[in-house]
Motif scaffolding. Structure first.
Motif, short mmCIF file in Angstrom:
data_model
loop_
_atom_site.label_atom_id
_atom_site.label_comp_id
_atom_site.label_asym_id
_atom_site.label_seq_id
_atom_site.Cartn_x
_atom_site.Cartn_y
_atom_site.Cartn_z
N ASP A 46 0.85 -1.19 0.00
CA ASP A 46 0.00 0.00 0.00
C ASP A 46 0.88 1.23 0.00
O ASP A 46 1.60 1.49 0.97
N ARG A 57 2.45 -5.69 -4.65
CA ARG A 57 1.25 -5.35 -5.40
C ARG A 57 1.52 -4.15 -6.31
O ARG A 57 2.54 -3.50 -6.23
N GLY A 58 0.57 -3.84 -7.17
CA GLY A 58 0.73 -2.72 -8.08
C GLY A 58 1.06 -3.19 -9.47
O GLY A 58 1.36 -4.36 -9.71
N GLU A 59 1.05 -2.26 -10.40
CA GLU A 59 1.23 -2.59 -11.82
C GLU A 59 2.58 -3.23 -12.10
O GLU A 59 2.70 -4.20 -12.84
#
Length: 368
Positions: free
Chosen positions: A105, A296-298
């Protein structure tokens, strides 16, 4: 947030009344008093290191000259010398747990990302976050100062056993657990996970995990077989560690140079492709449930967390340059080497410290 530990501050001559008033005032203004006192305690521990301890820390970097097959005199004793100092250096920032977590996050800091991953990990190995797992025994291998063990015990209610090779970190883990009321739900012991067999009976643990510790494993297949032995049928194990990814090209001089430059920063002796780790797990008898980059994330990269922690440590370097003995600057420079390489390797997807593999021991519980 656990309460701060004022004991070390008292050794500087502060009275208990003064400390209570000071910490209460800081808490009122939303100051992270736990992080503040942890950094202060780390500074004191570093300040009181003797020259022999410093010399051994500097010499321990021989560990990172090739893997265990490079017979240059590296030994497990050097792991103790390395972490005896490094755990305090890390506590000056937000990496007291001594790992850069998966990027979970971007709106919260590194320590919060650690907690987010740890909660996910707890659920991955079959624990619930309701404090009602008091009938479960959990094993952490390479537990460091015991902060992840404590978090697991606090969130799940399970009884957590932590093993680590460094006596000073185990002493810190025990002290922290007692101070935070978790002494009856944690059990810490000094032991290398290379010393097999473990001092536990067959089919004893309901779950197990390790976080960025297995680059010190001398024989991964033997280690996974031992983990398999102590887990109950149907129990799960979470692995999070430094591995090479598919973009890394053996024989590519640029890639190999970057990895060599990075391993001392990571404290990594063994650098292997994730598929080699999977093979050792399968040979031990495990079923692989999950194998992926946990960020996480692109892009699935840790870069933003690495950069923010680099900025956090900037104040430490400035402070040590003007107010602390020269040895502080020397140790911090050692720690800072390779940070940009870490970011570059992460961006190129040559390797990652946040590769997660979740395993299950087949048996009646999981086959039903």
């Amino acid at each position: 947030m656990p309460p701060p530990e004022p004991a070390t501050l008292k050794s500087f001559g502060f009275s208990g009344f003064f400390l209570t008033a000071l910490l209460s005032s800081l808490s009122y203004f939303n100051v992270d008093t736990y992080r503040l006192t942890t950094r202060f305690n780390a500074l004191q521990s570093l300040f009181t290191l003797n020259q022999t301890e410093i010399d051994r820390f500097m010499a321990s970097y021989a560990l990172f000259d090739g893997d265990w097959s490079n017979d240059n005199g590296k030994s497990e004793a050097q792991i103790v010398d390395y972490y005896h100092v490094l755990n305090h250096l890390c506590a000056l920032g937000n990496v007291e747990k001594m790992y850069i977590p998966p990027f979970m996050d971007g709106s919260v800091n590194l320590a919060a990302n650690q907690e987010l991953f740890e909660r996910k990990m707890m659920e991955d190995i079959g624990l619930t976050l309701d404090g009602n797992n008091d009938d479960k025994n959990v094993l952490e291998l390479g537990c460091g100062r015991g902060r992840i063990s404590a978090h697991t015990a606090r969130e799940t209610g399970a009884h957590v056993f932590g093993m680590n090779i460094d006596p000073s970190q185990i002493a810190n883990a025990k002290s922290y657990a007692e101070h935070t009321g978790l002494g009856n739900r944690t059990d810490f012991r000094v032991q290398s996970f290379n010393d097999l067999p473990f001092p536990f009976p067959d089919n004893y643990f309901d779950a197990s995990y390790q976080v960025q510790a297995f680059s010190y494993a001398l024989d991964k297949e033997a280690l996974f077989k031992e983990i398999y032995r102590v887990l109950k049928p149907g129990a799960k194990f979470s692995y999070l560690d430094w591995v090479l990814l598919d973009a890394f090209e053996p024989g590519n001089k640029e890639h190999e140079k970057a990895i060599r430059h990075l391993t001392p920063l990571l404290g990594a002796v063994d650098t292997v492709h994730y598929k080699e780790v999977e093979d050792a797990m399968k040979k031990a008898g495990f079923k692989i449930l999950l194998s992926e980059e946990a960020s996480r994330g692109e892009k699935g990269i840790q870069g933003p967390l690495i950069q923010t922690e680099r900025e956090t440590f900037a104040w430490v370097g400035t402070f040590s340059k003007y107010f602390l003995p020269k040895r502080f600057t020397m140790m911090l420079e050692r720690m800072d080497e390779g940070v940009q390489t870490f970011i570059d390797v992460d961006e190129m997807r040559l390797g990652t410290t946040s590769y997660q593999i979740v395993l299950e021991k087949p048996g009646a519980q999981c086959d039903a």
